[in-house]
Scaffold this motif. Structure first.
Motif, PDB file in Angstrom:
ATOM      1  N   GLU A 113       0.826  -1.210   0.000  1.00 32.99           N
ATOM      2  CA  GLU A 113       0.000   0.000   0.000  1.00 32.99           C
ATOM      3  C   GLU A 113       0.856   1.255   0.000  1.00 32.99           C
ATOM      4  O   GLU A 113       0.546   2.233  -0.685  1.00 32.99           O
ATOM      5  CB  GLU A 113      -0.940  -0.008   1.202  1.00 32.99           C
ATOM      6  CG  GLU A 113      -2.045  -1.056   1.130  1.00 32.99           C
ATOM      7  CD  GLU A 113      -3.025  -0.922   2.270  1.00 32.99           C
ATOM      8  OE1 GLU A 113      -2.910   0.054   3.051  1.00 32.99           O
ATOM      9  OE2 GLU A 113      -3.913  -1.787   2.393  1.00 32.99           O
ATOM     10  N   LEU A 114       1.943   1.229   0.743  1.00 34.05           N
ATOM     11  CA  LEU A 114       2.850   2.382   0.786  1.00 34.05           C
ATOM     12  C   LEU A 114       3.889   2.328  -0.328  1.00 34.05           C
ATOM     13  O   LEU A 114       4.658   3.272  -0.501  1.00 34.05           O
ATOM     14  CB  LEU A 114       3.558   2.445   2.139  1.00 34.05           C
ATOM     15  CG  LEU A 114       2.682   2.867   3.324  1.00 34.05           C
ATOM     16  CD1 LEU A 114       3.429   2.659   4.630  1.00 34.05           C
ATOM     17  CD2 LEU A 114       2.239   4.315   3.180  1.00 34.05           C
ATOM     18  N   ASN A 115       3.909   1.221  -1.054  1.00 38.28           N
ATOM     19  CA  ASN A 115       4.858   1.052  -2.157  1.00 38.28           C
ATOM     20  C   ASN A 115       6.285   1.281  -1.675  1.00 38.28           C
ATOM     21  O   ASN A 115       7.049   2.066  -2.249  1.00 38.28           O
ATOM     22  CB  ASN A 115       4.533   2.006  -3.310  1.00 38.28           C
ATOM     23  CG  ASN A 115       5.314   1.667  -4.571  1.00 38.28           C
ATOM     24  OD1 ASN A 115       5.576   0.499  -4.855  1.00 38.28           O
ATOM     25  ND2 ASN A 115       5.699   2.682  -5.323  1.00 38.28           N
ATOM     26  N   ALA A 116       6.652   0.579  -0.581  1.00 37.40           N
ATOM     27  CA  ALA A 116       7.974   0.769   0.010  1.00 37.40           C
ATOM     28  C   ALA A 116       8.486  -0.539   0.587  1.00 37.40           C
ATOM     29  O   ALA A 116       7.710  -1.330   1.151  1.00 37.40           O
ATOM     30  CB  ALA A 116       7.927   1.835   1.105  1.00 37.40           C
ATOM     31  N   VAL A 117       9.785  -0.748   0.443  1.00 31.96           N
ATOM     32  CA  VAL A 117      10.452  -1.906   1.032  1.00 31.96           C
ATOM     33  C   VAL A 117      11.621  -1.402   1.859  1.00 31.96           C
ATOM     34  O   VAL A 117      12.319  -0.455   1.471  1.00 31.96           O
ATOM     35  CB  VAL A 117      10.909  -2.910  -0.051  1.00 31.96           C
ATOM     36  CG1 VAL A 117      11.858  -2.267  -1.046  1.00 31.96           C
ATOM     37  CG2 VAL A 117      11.554  -4.134   0.586  1.00 31.96           C
ATOM     38  N   MET A 118      11.860  -2.032   3.013  1.00 26.42           N
ATOM     39  CA  MET A 118      12.898  -1.580   3.943  1.00 26.42           C
ATOM     40  C   MET A 118      13.792  -2.740   4.330  1.00 26.42           C
ATOM     41  O   MET A 118      13.321  -3.816   4.702  1.00 26.42           O
ATOM     42  CB  MET A 118      12.238  -0.980   5.186  1.00 26.42           C
ATOM     43  CG  MET A 118      13.191  -0.620   6.308  1.00 26.42           C
ATOM     44  SD  MET A 118      12.367   0.182   7.733  1.00 26.42           S
ATOM     45  CE  MET A 118      11.355  -1.172   8.367  1.00 26.42           C
ATOM     46  N   THR A 119      15.103  -2.530   4.221  1.00 18.87           N
ATOM     47  CA  THR A 119      16.104  -3.421   4.797  1.00 18.87           C
ATOM     48  C   THR A 119      17.163  -2.545   5.458  1.00 18.87           C
ATOM     49  O   THR A 119      17.156  -1.321   5.277  1.00 18.87           O
ATOM     50  CB  THR A 119      16.776  -4.322   3.749  1.00 18.87           C
ATOM     51  OG1 THR A 119      17.596  -3.519   2.897  1.00 18.87           O
ATOM     52  CG2 THR A 119      15.743  -5.079   2.910  1.00 18.87           C
ATOM     53  N   HIS A 120      18.102  -3.178   6.163  1.00 18.41           N
ATOM     54  CA  HIS A 120      19.107  -2.364   6.855  1.00 18.41           C
ATOM     55  C   HIS A 120      20.121  -1.756   5.894  1.00 18.41           C
ATOM     56  O   HIS A 120      20.374  -0.553   5.933  1.00 18.41           O
ATOM     57  CB  HIS A 120      19.831  -3.192   7.914  1.00 18.41           C
ATOM     58  CG  HIS A 120      20.891  -2.417   8.628  1.00 18.41           C
ATOM     59  ND1 HIS A 120      20.608  -1.262   9.329  1.00 18.41           N
ATOM     60  CD2 HIS A 120      22.237  -2.592   8.727  1.00 18.41           C
ATOM     61  CE1 HIS A 120      21.721  -0.772   9.836  1.00 18.41           C
ATOM     62  NE2 HIS A 120      22.737  -1.555   9.487  1.00 18.41           N
ATOM     63  N   ALA A 121      20.717  -2.574   5.024  1.00 18.80           N
ATOM     64  CA  ALA A 121      21.802  -2.082   4.170  1.00 18.80           C
ATOM     65  C   ALA A 121      21.388  -1.849   2.728  1.00 18.80           C
ATOM     66  O   ALA A 121      22.133  -1.233   1.970  1.00 18.80           O
ATOM     67  CB  ALA A 121      22.984  -3.057   4.202  1.00 18.80           C
ATOM     68  N   GLY A 122      20.207  -2.307   2.343  1.00 17.75           N
ATOM     69  CA  GLY A 122      19.755  -2.176   0.962  1.00 17.75           C
ATOM     70  C   GLY A 122      19.432  -3.525   0.367  1.00 17.75           C
ATOM     71  O   GLY A 122      19.369  -4.547   1.077  1.00 17.75           O
ATOM     72  N   ILE A 123      19.223  -3.562  -0.928  1.00 19.74           N
ATOM     73  CA  ILE A 123      18.969  -4.800  -1.668  1.00 19.74           C
ATOM     74  C   ILE A 123      19.864  -4.786  -2.892  1.00 19.74           C
ATOM     75  O   ILE A 123      19.848  -3.813  -3.657  1.00 19.74           O
ATOM     76  CB  ILE A 123      17.492  -4.923  -2.080  1.00 19.74           C
ATOM     77  CG1 ILE A 123      16.597  -4.989  -0.821  1.00 19.74           C
ATOM     78  CG2 ILE A 123      17.266  -6.155  -2.955  1.00 19.74           C
ATOM     79  CD1 ILE A 123      15.116  -5.010  -1.106  1.00 19.74           C
ATOM     80  N   PRO A 124      20.681  -5.817  -3.103  1.00 21.25           N
ATOM     81  CA  PRO A 124      21.632  -5.793  -4.225  1.00 21.25           C
ATOM     82  C   PRO A 124      20.917  -5.728  -5.565  1.00 21.25           C
ATOM     83  O   PRO A 124      19.800  -6.247  -5.721  1.00 21.25           O
ATOM     84  CB  PRO A 124      22.407  -7.105  -4.065  1.00 21.25           C
ATOM     85  CG  PRO A 124      21.498  -7.998  -3.287  1.00 21.25           C
ATOM     86  CD  PRO A 124      20.751  -7.091  -2.350  1.00 21.25           C
TER      87      PRO A 124
END
Length: 271
Positions: A113-124
């Motif tokens: 719904e927010l069109n967002a993904v979260m990780t600590h360092a990023g996604i390769p």
């Protein structure tokens, strides 16, 4: 209702309280996303964990490298470092409950719904969102199982430096965690360089910041990460948001309101 994504806390409890006051955060109405590294180096790791856990479902956390370090130290699998500030937390009466809660947190959080993904360092750049979700889930399963101690005992090393779908066992799990919690510089094929912590412009020869390569995720889906204080919140890439602005190093603590992408900041109390 508003959703605020906040950068690495690292025990900066007083600044977190100031930031929540500045954004007029109410857990009954708002949500707080934390990009990992809740603990260590700052003086208030215990208070940070207590505050976040007290928020219940109003808080969404992903694990960072310092959070994994804490879990391993608590089980006697790693020694504390000179820069660690974990003693008060580890000696607290509620430490077992806080550590058990921490081990239940994911490595990746995605909100359609927010069109967002979260990780600590990023996604390769070599992974799609679906692949990143599936690989994060593999690690989460190990961390939440009776195999947790064995998993943590094999976690802390740099190899393998490049992802392969053929990786198995501890090497596979270690690679997933390193990509999601330690990555800064890599090659186009995903080969990691895990030693350099400098600004993006000072990449080792043959490497670049992971977000400089074409992403399979952003800008179609917003990608939120922390971990890299030297970026000072700047990536230069549409849809990729760096939220670690070095509060524990004397800079500031940053929150991004996802609904309108407005930034809020409070200065560190100690320089």
């Amino acid at each position: 209702m508003a959703t605020y994504a906040v950068g690495d806390l690292q025990g900066c409890y007083d600044e977190l309280k100031q930031l929540l006051k500045k954004i007029d955060f109410h857990p009954a109405r708002d949500r707080l996303w934390c990009v990992g590294d809740l603990v260590n180096r700052g003086p208030g790791s215990l208070d940070v964990l207590r505050l976040i856990t007290d928020l219940g479902s109003s808080a969404q956390v992903v694990l960072g490298n310092h959070d994994f370090h804490l879990l391993a130290v608590a089980q006697g699998l790693r020694k504390t470092k000179r820069s660690d500030t974990l003693d008060k937390l580890l000696k607290a009466k509620d430490a077992p409950q806080l550590l058990a809660w921490l081990a239940q947190q994911p490595l990746l959080h995605y909100d359609a719904e927010l069109n967002a993904v979260m990780t600590h360092a990023g996604i390769p750049p070599i992974w799609s969102l679906a692949q990143a979700q599936a690989l994060a889930a593999e690690v989460e399963l190990e961390l939440r199982s009776s195999r947790q101690r064995d998993f943590l005992s094999r976690l802390f090393a740099n190899d393998p430096l490049c992802w392969s779908d053929q990786l198995t066992g501890a090497e596979r799990h270690r690679a997933i965690v390193n990509y999601l919690t330690r990555m800064r510089f890599c090659r186009a094929d995903g080969t990691l360089e895990l030693e350099t912590k400098s600004e993006a412009a000072n990449a080792p020869v043959g490497y670049a910041p992971w977000f400089h390569y074409p992403s399979q995720i952003a800008p179609q889906t917003r990608l939120l990460f922390g971990h890299w204080a030297a970026l000072k919140g700047r990536t230069g890439r549409a849809g990729i948001f760096s939220l670690d602005t070095g509060c524990v190093w004397g800079e500031c603590l940053t929150a991004l309101r996802l609904e309108d992408q407005q930034l809020f900041q409070v200065p560190a109390q100690k320089k």
